[in-house]
Enzyme design. Structure first.
Site, PDB file in Angstrom:
ATOM      1  N   ASP A 112      26.834 -36.292  -1.532  1.00 43.66           N
ATOM      2  CA  ASP A 112      26.800 -35.426  -2.717  1.00 43.66           C
ATOM      3  C   ASP A 112      27.502 -34.091  -2.545  1.00 43.66           C
ATOM      4  OD1 ASP A 112      25.241 -37.416  -3.845  1.00 43.66           O
ATOM      5  OD2 ASP A 112      23.346 -36.423  -3.369  1.00 43.66           O
ATOM      6  N   GLU A 137       0.825  -1.206   0.000  1.00 40.67           N
ATOM      7  CA  GLU A 137       0.000   0.000   0.000  1.00 40.67           C
ATOM      8  C   GLU A 137       0.865   1.265   0.000  1.00 40.67           C
ATOM      9  OE1 GLU A 137      -2.100  -3.138   2.584  1.00 40.67           O
ATOM     10  OE2 GLU A 137      -0.063  -2.529   2.060  1.00 40.67           O
TER      11      GLU A 137
END
Length: 379
Positions: A207, A52
């Site tokens: 990983d 706003e």
């Protein structure tokens, strides 16, 4: 412009706050002046202007007088002093005559008070029905905010890339890359959307992922989270490297792991102690997952994005804590290997985990499937 098109444009504008406004909701506002001119704004970073105020500033910059204007807002203007002053006060001070709200704010500090405050000041306020497309779009865009405000925990989204026969990695651990480039880029867009990215220590050891946002632009890196019950993470792990903040949840003995904790603290890593959960048969000790979610909610995490291995994925499913599955399917068959989740064998089909598809989207040669347990949709 018809109202349906207006709300679609505001939803697209609110999307610009993804990855920017956390932990605040993603909100858009259009200020429509009596002379027909329109000024838009969306929520900025936490502590900065809300939608706003941004729209009012745009009008001010153009030398426009907002008195008598109508403000269309995707979420109820806030009525409390948080990091910024109340937005309803800014609209009242500007002389806005009417405010149209797509959805009431689920934050208990607001929850209708913004509407009441505007009406008390003589502003006409219209609230769309809960089943209006714009109201549904606002809840969907802010699904994690709704979850945290209503249930005290983040929205948990689990991302998996797999072959058509459900293999997420070969038996030897190879998994790069099952899906194509378009799917990988899209996966990073979903990472950007989340406030926190989570994996397990097994994935870190196997990983060595970075678990950051690289393939799409982002104004900030999400919080990175590692579940490491025994605190065995290596200080040189790539996930611990800058930029961004890292939390490691552990159930280890603080005295026995004191040297490791000191090394991690020197790297800027925050180690958080949480209770151990009863592990599945044959599985190593595990941090209590619900305790992790409650702590992340206290840190104002709205959406938690999980990229982990089959064992940890199964733990989240068994605990009933997965709100959404984000599955990328590649058009290939890979045979035996790692599954999506190492779930136990069942005796009957009706014992399985039932999901509902909410979206199916082609991405290059792959498919992106989004599915949720029935209780999680609709909001």
């Amino acid at each position: 412009m018809d109202e349906a098109a207006l709300w679609r444009e505001l939803d697209a504008l609110a999307q610009a706050a993804v990855g920017l406004s956390e932990p605040n909701p993603r909100v858009a506002c259009r200020l429509l002046l009596p002379d027909g001119r329109a000024f838009d704004g969306h929520t900025q970073a936490a502590g900065q202007a809300h939608a706003e105020v941004m729209a009012l500033r745009a009008a001010q910059a153009a030398g426009a007088d907002p008195r008598g204007a109508t403000a269309y807002v995707t979420l109820e203007p806030c009525s409390h002093h948080g990091r910024t002053p109340p937005c309803c006060d800014a609209l009242i001070a500007a002389g806005v005559a009417r405010v149209v709200v797509a959805a009431i704010d689920p934050n208990p500090q607001v929850a209708g008070r913004g509407v009441q405050r505007l009406r008390a000041a003589g502003v006409q306020v219209d609230v769309l029905p809960a089943d209006h497309p714009a109201a549904r779009a606002t809840r969907e865009l802010n699904i994690g905010f709704w979850q945290r405000m209503r249930h005290g925990r983040p929205w948990v989204r689990m991302k998996v890339a797999a072959s058509l026969d459900g293999t997420t990695a070969l038996a030897n651990g190879a998994s790069q890359w099952i899906t194509g480039e378009a799917a990988r880029i899209d996966g990073h867009a979903w990472r950007r959307r989340a406030a926190a990215l989570l994996t397990g220590i097994g994935t870190v050891h196997a990983d060595d992922p970075r678990l950051d946002v690289r393939h799409v632009p982002t104004p900030r890196q999400p919080l990175r989270v590692v579940l490491d019950a025994q605190l065995t993470i290596k200080p040189e792990a790539r996930i611990l490297q800058p930029p961004g903040t890292v939390l490691v949840y552990t159930a280890s003995d603080p005295d026995a792991t004191a040297p490791q904790r000191q090394r991690l603290a020197q790297l800027g890593v925050t180690v958080i102690d949480r209770p151990a959960a009863a592990p599945a048969p044959g599985a190593p000790p595990q941090v209590d997952l619900l305790a992790v979610l409650h702590d992340l909610a206290a840190r104002e995490v709205n959406e938690l994005h999980i990229e982990a291995g089959a064992k940890l994925n199964a733990s989240w499913w068994r605990a009933g804590l997965v709100d959404e599955l984000l599955l990328y399917l590649a058009p290939r068959l890979l045979g035996p290997g790692q599954p999506l989740a190492a779930l136990p064998a069942l005796n009957r089909l009706d014992e399985g985990w039932t999901l509902r598809f909410v979206d199916v989207t082609p991405l290059g040669c792959d498919l992106r499937l989004r599915a949720r347990p029935p209780g999680r949709c609709p909001l």
